[in-house]
Design a protein around this motif. Structure first.
Motif, mmCIF file in Angstrom:
data_model
loop_
_atom_site.group_PDB
_atom_site.id
_atom_site.type_symbol
_atom_site.label_atom_id
_atom_site.label_comp_id
_atom_site.label_asym_id
_atom_site.label_seq_id
_atom_site.Cartn_x
_atom_site.Cartn_y
_atom_site.Cartn_z
ATOM 1 N N ILE A 103 0.845 -1.194 0.000
ATOM 2 C CA ILE A 103 0.000 0.000 0.000
ATOM 3 C C ILE A 103 0.881 1.245 0.000
ATOM 4 N N ILE A 104 0.599 2.147 -0.930
ATOM 5 C CA ILE A 104 1.330 3.407 -1.041
ATOM 6 C C ILE A 104 0.325 4.545 -0.886
ATOM 7 N N GLY A 105 0.623 5.511 -0.053
ATOM 8 C CA GLY A 105 -0.234 6.683 0.068
ATOM 9 C C GLY A 105 0.269 7.819 -0.806
ATOM 10 N N PHE A 106 -0.653 8.569 -1.397
ATOM 11 C CA PHE A 106 -0.298 9.746 -2.197
ATOM 12 C C PHE A 106 -1.044 10.937 -1.608
ATOM 13 N N CYS A 107 -0.344 11.721 -0.805
ATOM 14 C CA CYS A 107 -0.957 12.830 -0.078
ATOM 15 C C CYS A 107 -0.891 14.099 -0.927
ATOM 16 N N SER A 108 -1.933 14.306 -1.703
ATOM 17 C CA SER A 108 -1.950 15.464 -2.592
ATOM 18 C C SER A 108 -3.374 15.879 -2.910
ATOM 19 N N ASP A 109 -3.607 17.178 -2.871
ATOM 20 C CA ASP A 109 -4.787 17.726 -3.527
ATOM 21 C C ASP A 109 -4.392 18.947 -4.354
ATOM 22 N N ALA A 110 -3.085 19.018 -4.693
ATOM 23 C CA ALA A 110 -2.602 20.103 -5.552
ATOM 24 C C ALA A 110 -3.292 20.062 -6.903
ATOM 25 N N GLY A 111 -3.508 18.851 -7.433
ATOM 26 C CA GLY A 111 -4.160 18.721 -8.730
ATOM 27 C C GLY A 111 -5.614 19.134 -8.680
ATOM 28 N N VAL A 112 -6.276 18.832 -7.564
ATOM 29 C CA VAL A 112 -7.674 19.241 -7.399
ATOM 30 C C VAL A 112 -7.752 20.760 -7.301
ATOM 31 N N ARG A 113 -6.818 21.349 -6.565
ATOM 32 C CA ARG A 113 -6.810 22.811 -6.435
ATOM 33 C C ARG A 113 -6.585 23.461 -7.799
ATOM 34 N N ARG A 114 -5.651 22.929 -8.559
ATOM 35 C CA ARG A 114 -5.395 23.475 -9.901
ATOM 36 C C ARG A 114 -6.612 23.314 -10.802
ATOM 37 N N ASN A 115 -7.402 22.273 -10.547
ATOM 38 C CA ASN A 115 -8.588 22.002 -11.361
ATOM 39 C C ASN A 115 -9.829 22.718 -10.822
ATOM 40 N N ARG A 116 -9.587 23.581 -9.820
ATOM 41 C CA ARG A 116 -10.644 24.389 -9.207
ATOM 42 C C ARG A 116 -11.724 23.527 -8.547
ATOM 43 N N GLY A 117 -11.289 22.419 -7.946
ATOM 44 C CA GLY A 117 -12.200 21.563 -7.199
ATOM 45 C C GLY A 117 -12.111 21.851 -5.710
ATOM 46 N N ARG A 118 -12.886 21.135 -4.909
ATOM 47 C CA ARG A 118 -12.856 21.343 -3.456
ATOM 48 C C ARG A 118 -11.764 20.459 -2.854
ATOM 49 N N VAL A 119 -10.865 21.076 -2.135
ATOM 50 C CA VAL A 119 -9.675 20.392 -1.637
ATOM 51 C C VAL A 119 -9.969 19.628 -0.350
ATOM 52 N N GLY A 120 -9.045 18.759 0.017
ATOM 53 C CA GLY A 120 -9.187 17.939 1.221
ATOM 54 C C GLY A 120 -8.659 16.540 1.033
ATOM 55 N N ALA A 121 -8.425 16.131 -0.225
ATOM 56 C CA ALA A 121 -7.988 14.760 -0.512
ATOM 57 C C ALA A 121 -6.584 14.470 0.005
ATOM 58 N N ARG A 122 -5.814 15.486 0.309
ATOM 59 C CA ARG A 122 -4.452 15.294 0.813
ATOM 60 C C ARG A 122 -4.443 14.449 2.084
ATOM 61 N N ARG A 123 -5.496 14.572 2.904
ATOM 62 C CA ARG A 123 -5.556 13.847 4.174
ATOM 63 C C ARG A 123 -6.038 12.406 4.018
ATOM 64 N N ALA A 124 -6.396 12.016 2.816
ATOM 65 C CA ALA A 124 -7.087 10.745 2.615
ATOM 66 C C ALA A 124 -6.280 9.487 2.950
ATOM 67 N N PRO A 125 -5.006 9.369 2.546
ATOM 68 C CA PRO A 125 -4.337 8.060 2.660
ATOM 69 C C PRO A 125 -4.363 7.429 4.049
ATOM 70 N N ASP A 126 -4.004 8.178 5.094
ATOM 71 C CA ASP A 126 -3.978 7.574 6.431
ATOM 72 C C ASP A 126 -5.379 7.257 6.933
ATOM 73 N N LEU A 127 -6.365 8.079 6.571
ATOM 74 C CA LEU A 127 -7.741 7.796 6.978
ATOM 75 C C LEU A 127 -8.288 6.573 6.250
ATOM 76 N N LEU A 128 -7.897 6.387 5.004
ATOM 77 C CA LEU A 128 -8.282 5.165 4.300
ATOM 78 C C LEU A 128 -7.593 3.947 4.907
ATOM 79 N N ARG A 129 -6.352 4.091 5.317
ATOM 80 C CA ARG A 129 -5.670 2.980 5.993
ATOM 81 C C ARG A 129 -6.468 2.535 7.230
ATOM 82 N N SER A 130 -6.938 3.505 7.992
ATOM 83 C CA SER A 130 -7.729 3.182 9.181
ATOM 84 C C SER A 130 -8.996 2.418 8.811
ATOM 85 N N ALA A 131 -9.599 2.771 7.673
ATOM 86 C CA ALA A 131 -10.797 2.070 7.215
ATOM 87 C C ALA A 131 -10.479 0.656 6.745
ATOM 88 N N LEU A 132 -9.254 0.446 6.270
ATOM 89 C CA LEU A 132 -8.844 -0.881 5.794
ATOM 90 C C LEU A 132 -8.407 -1.800 6.933
#
Length: 326
Positions: free
Chosen positions: A49-78
């Motif tokens: 399992i590899i985490g990719f902590c980034s929402d730079a691409g979402v920000r550049r795409n003018r989306g709502r940010v927050g995905a940067r925090r996802a990897p460790d929280l998904l690990r907890s769900a797994l």
């Protein structure tokens, strides 16, 4: 940069069924270990399992940010997923996008994916925005290029994307979460490789005519979300099988916004319609059955907007569908 989670033990914890036979009640948090450089796979079904902590691409795409925090929280769900005691599971840490340094993060992710593949592991990348797809694919392509130096031929890579969006915007203003598959198409053209891309779940209301035109020009195989219902599952399965038959290796990427917003509210761009698990799961099983899948990732989990961990739980279910045996 690549780093291990600073709280491995805090993340990988969960229920332990002491009243059961250990070999029948094992869970992922009891099996997974930190992956160190050079650790080779002991068996052919080793998962990394590899985490990719980034929402730079979402920000550049003018989306709502927050995905940067996802990897460790998904690990907890797994963590509490049932897991075979004989199947190795490794945590290869996080690739962190510092500030807006997305291009550097792409290369770092590519290196991590390539290293895991070279060591014999099956990598599953947890995003992060869908900009993760370019780094994931780059790592797989670099690995296969190295293998082709030995075999003399570069395998055809088939990309299967479950997504409401084509993510094929032009990158003339820089890469983002909306450009990865256009970037891949450009790389394929530069290397004289075939561009084989199948996108399932495309929403007409989320893609302009320019994107549909580009998909047609690049011979993308796709089906709209309105065409992905249970009455057409056999038809869609045949389409997918035909696509995969012409591919040597497969890369599966799942943007969680392909699911209905009621099922996956915690994403960067919730789907008004979406595609249900009763469609996605049998299609994933069809992909696994080919024996060609080399890499998978889950993208666009945004915990800032999740409700009762609903989206994290459905991501864990999809992860389990990808890696389960039999």
């Amino acid at each position: 940069m690549s780093e291990y989670s600073t709280a491995f033990d805090a993340i990988w914890k969960g229920r332990i069924d002491t009243e059961e036979l250990p070999e029948l009640a094992n869970r992922l948090h009891q099996q997974i270990q930190p992956l160190t450089a050079g650790t080779a796979a002991e068996t052919a079904d080793s998962v990394a399992i590899i985490g990719f902590c980034s929402d730079a691409g979402v920000r550049r795409n003018r989306g709502r940010v927050g995905a940067r925090r996802a990897p460790d929280l998904l690990r907890s769900a797994l963590a509490s997923l049932p897991w075979s005691v004989s199947r190795p599971a490794w945590d290869a840490g996080n690739v962190v996008c510092e500030g807006d340094e997305l291009e550097a993060a792409h290369q770092a992710l590519a290196d991590q994916v390539q290293d895991c593949l070279s060591a014999g592991h099956f990598p599953v990348v947890l995003g992060g925005g869908h900009e993760v797809a370019y780094g994931s694919w780059l790592g797989l392509s670099h690995y296969l290029q190295g293998q082709s130096d030995i075999s003399g031929s570069m395998p055809n890579i088939g990309i299967i994307n479950f997504d409401a969006h084509f993510d094929m915007r032009l990158d003339s203003n820089g890469c983002s979460s909306g450009t990865p598959f256009y970037q891949i198409a450009q790389q394929c053209q530069a290397n004289n490789w075939p561009f084989k891309y199948c996108c399932l779940g495309v929403s007409e209301m989320s893609n302009t005519a320019a994107l549909f035109q580009r998909a047609d020009q690049l011979h993308v195989t796709y089906r709209k979300d309105s065409e992905l219902d249970i009455t057409r599952l056999t038809e869609t399965t045949l389409l997918l099988q035909q696509f995969m038959a012409d591919c040597d290796q497969l890369y599966l990427t799942i943007d969680l916004d392909v699911l209905p917003a009621a099922v996956a509210p915690g994403v960067s761009a919730p789907a008004a319609r979406g595609v249900g698990l009763e469609i996605l799961e049998p299609l994933i099983e069809t992909i696994i059955a080919t024996g060609k899948l080399k890499l998978a990732d889950l993208a666009e989990y945004n915990p800032e907007f999740d409700i009762d961990n609903r989206t994290a739980r459905v991501a864990a279910r999809l992860f389990h569908c990808i890696v389960k045996r039999g």
